[in-house]
Write a protein that holds these residues in place. Structure first.
Motif, PDB file in Angstrom:
ATOM      1  N   LEU A  41       0.822  -1.220   0.000  1.00 51.15           N
ATOM      2  CA  LEU A  41       0.000   0.000   0.000  1.00 51.15           C
ATOM      3  C   LEU A  41       0.854   1.266   0.000  1.00 51.15           C
ATOM      4  CD1 LEU A  41      -2.809  -1.071   2.480  1.00 51.15           C
ATOM      5  CD2 LEU A  41      -2.731  -1.279  -0.011  1.00 51.15           C
ATOM      6  N   ARG A  42       0.253   2.332  -0.492  1.00 48.16           N
ATOM      7  CA  ARG A  42       0.902   3.626  -0.449  1.00 48.16           C
ATOM      8  C   ARG A  42      -0.089   4.644   0.131  1.00 48.16           C
ATOM      9  NH1 ARG A  42       1.391   7.367  -5.358  1.00 48.16           N
ATOM     10  NH2 ARG A  42       0.364   8.581  -3.738  1.00 48.16           N
ATOM     11  N   PRO A  43       0.361   5.889   0.343  1.00 47.56           N
ATOM     12  CA  PRO A  43      -0.535   6.877   0.940  1.00 47.56           C
ATOM     13  C   PRO A  43      -1.886   6.910   0.216  1.00 47.56           C
ATOM     14  CG  PRO A  43       1.665   7.803   0.775  1.00 47.56           C
ATOM     15  CD  PRO A  43       1.703   6.457   0.114  1.00 47.56           C
ATOM     16  N   GLY A  44      -2.950   6.964   1.003  1.00 50.99           N
ATOM     17  CA  GLY A  44      -4.282   6.938   0.426  1.00 50.99           C
ATOM     18  C   GLY A  44      -4.894   5.546   0.481  1.00 50.99           C
TER      19      GLY A  44
ATOM     20  N   PHE B  10       9.878  12.357   3.925  1.00 46.26           N
ATOM     21  CA  PHE B  10       8.524  11.960   3.520  1.00 46.26           C
ATOM     22  C   PHE B  10       8.518  10.559   2.916  1.00 46.26           C
ATOM     23  CE2 PHE B  10       5.527  11.561  -0.022  1.00 46.26           C
ATOM     24  CZ  PHE B  10       4.329  11.627   0.676  1.00 46.26           C
ATOM     25  N   GLU B  14       6.358   7.549   4.462  1.00 41.39           N
ATOM     26  CA  GLU B  14       5.136   7.150   3.756  1.00 41.39           C
ATOM     27  C   GLU B  14       5.358   5.990   2.787  1.00 41.39           C
ATOM     28  OE1 GLU B  14       2.095   8.419   4.204  1.00 41.39           O
ATOM     29  OE2 GLU B  14       2.731   9.856   5.738  1.00 41.39           O
ATOM     30  N   PHE B  15       6.574   5.827   2.330  1.00 36.92           N
ATOM     31  CA  PHE B  15       6.889   4.726   1.414  1.00 36.92           C
ATOM     32  C   PHE B  15       8.011   3.875   2.007  1.00 36.92           C
ATOM     33  CE2 PHE B  15       5.090   7.966  -1.316  1.00 36.92           C
ATOM     34  CZ  PHE B  15       4.313   7.263  -2.231  1.00 36.92           C
ATOM     35  N   GLN B  17       8.562   0.966   1.961  1.00 33.96           N
ATOM     36  CA  GLN B  17       9.012  -0.135   1.101  1.00 33.96           C
ATOM     37  C   GLN B  17      10.158   0.285   0.185  1.00 33.96           C
ATOM     38  OE1 GLN B  17       5.972   1.354   1.020  1.00 33.96           O
ATOM     39  NE2 GLN B  17       4.325  -0.084   0.574  1.00 33.96           N
ATOM     40  N   TYR B  61       7.690  11.069  -9.072  1.00 39.54           N
ATOM     41  CA  TYR B  61       6.962  11.550  -7.897  1.00 39.54           C
ATOM     42  C   TYR B  61       7.775  12.621  -7.170  1.00 39.54           C
ATOM     43  CZ  TYR B  61       3.668  10.848  -4.018  1.00 39.54           C
ATOM     44  OH  TYR B  61       2.716  11.021  -3.053  1.00 39.54           O
ATOM     45  N   PRO B  72       0.636  14.024  -0.892  1.00 38.87           N
ATOM     46  CA  PRO B  72       0.651  12.551  -0.960  1.00 38.87           C
ATOM     47  C   PRO B  72      -0.298  11.984  -2.008  1.00 38.87           C
ATOM     48  CG  PRO B  72       0.465  13.320   1.314  1.00 38.87           C
ATOM     49  CD  PRO B  72       0.333  14.528   0.439  1.00 38.87           C
ATOM     50  N   LEU B  73      -1.354  12.698  -2.343  1.00 42.31           N
ATOM     51  CA  LEU B  73      -2.354  12.053  -3.197  1.00 42.31           C
ATOM     52  C   LEU B  73      -2.108  12.198  -4.698  1.00 42.31           C
ATOM     53  CD1 LEU B  73      -5.520  12.395  -1.013  1.00 42.31           C
ATOM     54  CD2 LEU B  73      -3.929  10.504  -1.283  1.00 42.31           C
TER      55      LEU B  73
END
Lengths: 144, 144, 144, 144
Positions: A41-44, B10, B14-15, B17, B61, B72-73
């Protein structure tokens, strides 16, 4: 041609990174699936694009192996993915691949990707693969 | 606009992975790198296609965040990758991204991917991204 | 290697449908241009997508001929175009191509398309081409 | 929704350059065809890539109009074409389009292109289209 079990064993041995499993293979196509957990999964709360691309790549690779045998040196030459809908964060990704061309040197196929249980696809991919020269009479079989 | 350190923080938050790190960002572009170890290799000792696609995605990104702030979106809507040469199994992947369009709703950029130390690129990607509506006066800043 | 005039003569003889002319060729690239008149426009007063794709295709073809000689049987294997801005209805289209790979069998290049006089590109394309086997010592020259 | 005849009339009026005719439209798809004569051929006696791309573009456009009505300002945002086999120089090109997504702002569809009479496709395309905002209650109808 290799069975689903043989292709699964090959993926586990040679691509230990992938979490994909093979639902079906043959008839110029393949269906593979990939679990979805936090790592995907990622943000959102959506499945990350690279996960979808990796699943499409495996589906194409499996479909090609289903026709020409287990040929490790098949390599991607291009992949185009269109992301169409937000995947579910709780459903497995199911990828349905259909080969459009299987020539001596080049294979082309398309993949439609779903969140399991949803009718409308989440993404669509088209990939091209280079097929290495093969010796006649090997277990890679003859070409379509 | 966010600094390289802020974007790195960030990505880590948030990532988690991704193993990508940010070499440079700004001026409608970005350079990111990704280590190569056993986990990134596939049969034949080459970096797997999905790893290259994931690095291209991060580069795009990061380049977009460098212009519009940490949003983020932002989501990928398409990615096309051409794999051109066999990457080195021992060199890091370096991805150089340049934005071609940064509109209100859509960004388009291209990425050239290298095995560090080699002059000729190993792959090239073009991606499109959907940018969510932003409120005026937020730290996402105004658009180009 | 062929000159700009030789390539122009070849295009006129073999591709009489095209209105493209060659501004520059060489150094793993090419610049071509295409006039814009009523025949190129579609509803909304914009240059039609297929015209832009055709110009990108010629630019790639010319760039490849600039390196390997006039080889009529070079054929497109894929083309991806992103349309980014509405082209001017009164300016010529200028396409700037740069080859990313020129191998024995396959060439890959990218093209940025402009409405002449505008700084921001109207479209971007990436194409792949299959190169037929050539005999040593022909005027097609040796490969890069 | 518009009939096949209404869409044909629209194409003739607004796209007088195209030689495409509409075989079928509806059910999130369309079939269009294009004659092949000297003007469509290139060296080697094959239908030129840009002709195939233009036919794919029309097929996608017709399929979208079949669902949302005759909306001239629908514009292509991307097109990816894979050329797979040499088209016949004497058969018409038939393009079969299927929409994969028809959202408020964006449509995605795929097109398989054939030389009439041959089973195996000559090319495959995936296109994305931007749909302009429409007023409720116009004859463009409501969206899927």
């Amino acid at each position: 041609m290799p069975t689903q079990a043989e292709i699964t064993a090959f993926l586990e041995a040679e691509f230990p990174q992938t979490k994909c499993t093979v639902d079906a293979v043959g008839d110029f196509g393949a269906t593979v699936r990939h679990p979805v957990s936090l790592a995907e999964l990622r943000p959102g709360g959506t499945v990350s694009g690279p996960v979808l691309m990796a699943v499409a790549d495996v589906a194409l690779y499996v479909a090609i192996m289903g026709e020409i045998g287990i040929v490790p040196l098949v390599v991607s030459t291009s992949l185009t993915v269109n992301f169409m809908r937000k995947p579910s964060s709780t459903a497995e990704i199911v990828a349905v691949c259909k080969l459009l061309k299987l020539g001596k040197n080049l294979a082309v196929g398309e993949v439609t990707l779903y969140s399991e249980g949803l009718v409308e696809p989440v993404a669509h991919a088209v990939g091209t693969y280079s097929i290495p020269p093969r010796k006649a009479g090997t277990d890679a079989g003859s070409e379509a």
